[in-house]
Every structure is written in structure tokens, then in C-alpha cells.
Design a protein around this motif. Structure first.
Motif, short mmCIF file in Angstrom:
data_model
loop_
_atom_site.label_atom_id
_atom_site.label_comp_id
_atom_site.label_asym_id
_atom_site.label_seq_id
_atom_site.Cartn_x
_atom_site.Cartn_y
_atom_site.Cartn_z
N ALA A 288 0.89 -1.07 -0.04
CA ALA A 288 0.09 -0.19 0.04
C ALA A 288 1.03 1.16 -0.05
N VAL A 289 0.96 2.02 -1.18
CA VAL A 289 1.76 3.21 -1.23
C VAL A 289 0.75 4.45 -1.48
N TRP A 290 1.15 5.44 -0.51
CA TRP A 290 0.56 6.77 -0.77
C TRP A 290 1.67 7.67 -0.84
N GLY B 100 13.77 -12.56 -4.79
CA GLY B 100 12.79 -13.77 -5.37
C GLY B 100 11.47 -13.90 -5.00
N VAL B 101 10.64 -12.65 -4.87
CA VAL B 101 9.44 -12.84 -3.98
C VAL B 101 8.57 -11.87 -4.95
N PRO B 102 7.72 -12.47 -5.36
CA PRO B 102 6.93 -11.55 -6.38
C PRO B 102 5.79 -10.55 -5.50
N ILE B 103 5.78 -9.44 -6.20
CA ILE B 103 4.74 -8.42 -5.84
C ILE B 103 3.39 -8.76 -6.55
N VAL B 104 2.38 -9.32 -5.96
CA VAL B 104 1.21 -9.56 -6.65
C VAL B 104 -0.01 -8.59 -6.70
N GLY B 105 0.24 -7.58 -6.13
CA GLY B 105 -1.00 -6.47 -5.88
C GLY B 105 -0.76 -5.35 -4.98
N GLY B 106 -1.80 -4.75 -4.68
CA GLY B 106 -1.67 -3.95 -3.39
C GLY B 106 -2.91 -2.80 -3.53
N HIS B 107 -2.44 -1.45 -3.04
CA HIS B 107 -3.16 -0.39 -3.03
C HIS B 107 -2.34 0.85 -3.28
N THR B 108 -2.79 1.87 -4.01
CA THR B 108 -2.05 2.82 -4.48
C THR B 108 -3.01 4.25 -4.42
N ASN B 109 -2.37 5.34 -3.68
CA ASN B 109 -2.98 6.69 -3.67
C ASN B 109 -1.78 7.47 -4.01
N VAL B 110 -1.80 8.15 -5.06
CA VAL B 110 -0.81 9.39 -5.43
C VAL B 110 -1.35 10.45 -5.44
N ARG B 111 -2.49 10.87 -4.56
CA ARG B 111 -3.17 12.12 -4.42
C ARG B 111 -3.24 12.57 -3.05
#
Length: 324
Positions: free
Chosen positions: A99-101, A123-134
Motif C-alpha cells: 500500500a503506497v501513498w 525472489g518474492v513476487p509483488i502480486v498486488g496492493g493499493h495505491t494513492n498518489v493524490r
């Protein structure tokens, strides 16, 4: 090195990184978490029973100041500290979500770059998440899923066990924080193989308990391990692995990129140390668990108690009686 043990002990008792762990109890109580869970609250990961082992589920959040000052490394740490939590419990990572803001895409870019670099390295995949760049500031949290065949927990240290401290000293401080960074320039194959030590110890039956050294450093993490297991220990400062020219006070509260506490039988202590030595990682036995409920530091016949967790709990969570 001349050390005023009383002064050092007083500083450790007042350390913010250690005392901040007291916040856990109130949050756990508010959420209704208790010792009735498969692995009681207070461990590095939550444990979910699976047909062929255990799923490990954890999350890390990062201080806004850290994300603002060193966003790329914050992203890297999002993966690194989570895979460390999984390894500490005898597991191997499966995948992470984040989760990145941030204030615009430009603000998010270095955090995302750090996340991606670490995911590739470990060697660990990032498979999704949440983003807010506002939003008006950068914030980051990262969650992980892992799996363990045989668990190591913070609740398994036994009376008479030796405490092993293992830390990768091939690094340097990433100023101004007390983060000992020994990962970003290490070969990815080495990082992955080093993490295999912990599940291998669990599966070989060489460890009863483990915990990764986190905020609060060696002393703070030892207090948490001792409290969860219902034991006490004197930490022999003369035996603690440490780099040259680093003040003892800072080192004892340092957050290393690769650092673990392991509880093992005295007869297996050398075998555990050897597993780390084979990977050029410094490790040593620093004390023996007893029934005192006191975590103390000692040096050359002098001794200072840092905390009696029976009288003054740090985590304030349900505790079990120590096993013999």
C-alpha cells in the motif's frame, strides 16, 4: 572499550525503540486478540493452519519520516523486513502486496523502485496492493504471505536453552537512522541462501524458538522473546557479535538487515553457530535462559537488569510458563 554498565543500562531502559513496543498490548486488546489463537499474539507473523504445514501472514508499516527521507530504501525494506519475519518463524516467502501513498507519481516512483528491486533480489513476487498518489505525504505498508513446514515461534524458548545472536556484519549504517544495512549491494543469490538458514534450523530440530532483531535491537528483541516464552536471561555483552568502532549503546538498539535471535539446546549451540559461519555470518551464544523473568546485560562480572517482564511487561500480552 570502557563501558559504564549502569549508564548503558539506564539508556536502554529509556530507549524509545524498546518502549514503543508497549503500544502493542492496547491494540491487541482492542482487536480482541488473545492467547487462544493457534500461535498467540506477539510473534513475527500470524499463523494459519494449512493441510500440509502453516501459512504465515504478516505486515509492516513504516514511519513517515523514514519514507520521506529515504524513499527508495523504505521500498526495499518493505520486502526485506517481511521476508525476515517469515524466515524467523521457519518459513519461506510466497508473495507480497503493498500500500503506497504519495504526492503524485513522482513521489511514488522511488518507493516503487525500491520495492521492485528488493522483490527481484529476494525472489518474492509483488502480486498486488493499493495505491494513492493524490495525498500530501508518502506512506508505505507491505504485507507478506509465507509458508512453514515446521514453526519457530517467540513462545518456544526453554529453561536452559542457549541464546544465539546471529548478524550479518558485512554492512554499514544508513544514516541518520540506526539501520545496519548489509543487503542492497549483496548478491541476490547470497541473500536468498542466507534466509534458508532459519527454516533449515527448524526442519533439522536445531532450534526451539527464534525472532528477527527489529526495532529495539538486540536488547529490545530479547525482552520480547523472553516475555513471550516466560524466561529470563543475562546477555553477555562480551560475546555479542558486533562490528568494530561502533558504540555499544547504539549497536544494542540497532535494526540489522539480517539479524536473528535463536533459542537452542546447549548441545546444539555450536551446530547452530556453524550454520551461520558457513555463510560468513557472525553468530555466538550470549547467554542461557533461566526462570528469573529478568533480561539483564553483564560484562566482566558486572550486571544490570534492563527489565523484569513479570513485574513490568513490555508487550503486556498473555504469557505462558516456561517449559523445561
Amino acid at each position: 572499550m570502557t563501558i559504564d554498565l549502569a549508564e548503558l543500562a539506564a539508556s536502554l531502559r529509556d530507549n524509545k525503540g524498546i518502549n514503543g513496543k508497549q503500544d502493542i498490548a492496547a491494540v491487541a486488546a482492542s482487536l480482541g486478540l488473545s492467547a487462544d489463537m493457534p500461535v498467540p499474539v506477539g510473534d513475527d507473523c500470524a499463523v494459519i493452519a494449512a493441510e500440509d504445514g502453516h501459512l504465515l501472514f504478516a505486515i509492516e508499516g513504516f514511519m513517515n519520516e523514514f519514507v520521506a527521507r529515504d524513499p527508495w530504501f523504505a521500498g526495499w525494506c518493505g520486502v526485506m523486513v517481511n521476508v525476515s519475519d517469515v524466515a524467523a518463524m521457519g518459513g519461506r516467502p510466497i508473495a507480497v502486496v503493498d500500500a503506497v501513498w504519495a504526492d503524485g507519481e513522482e513521489g511514488a516512483a522511488p518507493v516503487l523502485a525500491g520495492l521492485r528491486a528488493a522483490a527481484r533480489a529476494y525472489g518474492v513476487p509483488i502480486v498486488g496492493g493499493h495505491t494513492n498518489v493524490r495525498t500530501d505525504r508518502g506512506q508505505l505498508s507491505v504485507a507478506i504471505l509465507g509458508r512453514a513446514d515446521k514453526l519457530l515461534t517467540s513462545f518456544g524458548a526453554r529453561l536452559g536453552d542457549m541464546l544465539i545472536v546471529a548478524i550479518d556484519l558485512r554492512g554499514r549504517y544508513r544514516e541518520p537512522f540506526s539501520n545496519w544495512e548489509a543487503a542492497t549491494d549483496a548478491p541476490p543469490a547470497r541473500l536468498r541462501t542466507d534466509l534458508e538458514i532459519l527454516p533449515a534450523l527448524a526442519e533439522a530440530g536445531l532450534a526451539h524458538a527464534a525472532k528477527d532483531i527489529s526495532q529495539g535491537g538486540i536488547v529490545g528483541t530479547t525482552i520480547m522473546l523472553a516475555e513471550c516464552s516466560g524466561v529470563g536471561i543475562d546477555i553477555d555483552l562480551g560475546a555479542v557479535p558486533m562490528p568494530p568502532d561502533v558504540p555499544m549503546e547504539r549497536w544494542l538498539t540497532t535494526f540489522p538487515s539480517f539479524g536473528y535471535l535463536i533459542a537452542t539446546r546447549p548441545a546444539d549451540a555450536q551446530a547452530v553457530v556453524d550454520r551461520f559461519a558457513e555463510r560468513d555470518i557472525a553468530a555466538a551464544a550470549v547467554g542461557c535462559f533461566d526462570g528469573s523473568r529478568e533480561v539483564a546485560i553483564s560484562l566482566e562480572g558486572r550486571r544490570e537488569v534492563i527489565r523484569n517482564h513479570a513485574a513490568h511487561p513490555l508487550l503486556g500480552l498473555p504469557r505462558q510458563e516456561a517449559a523445561a
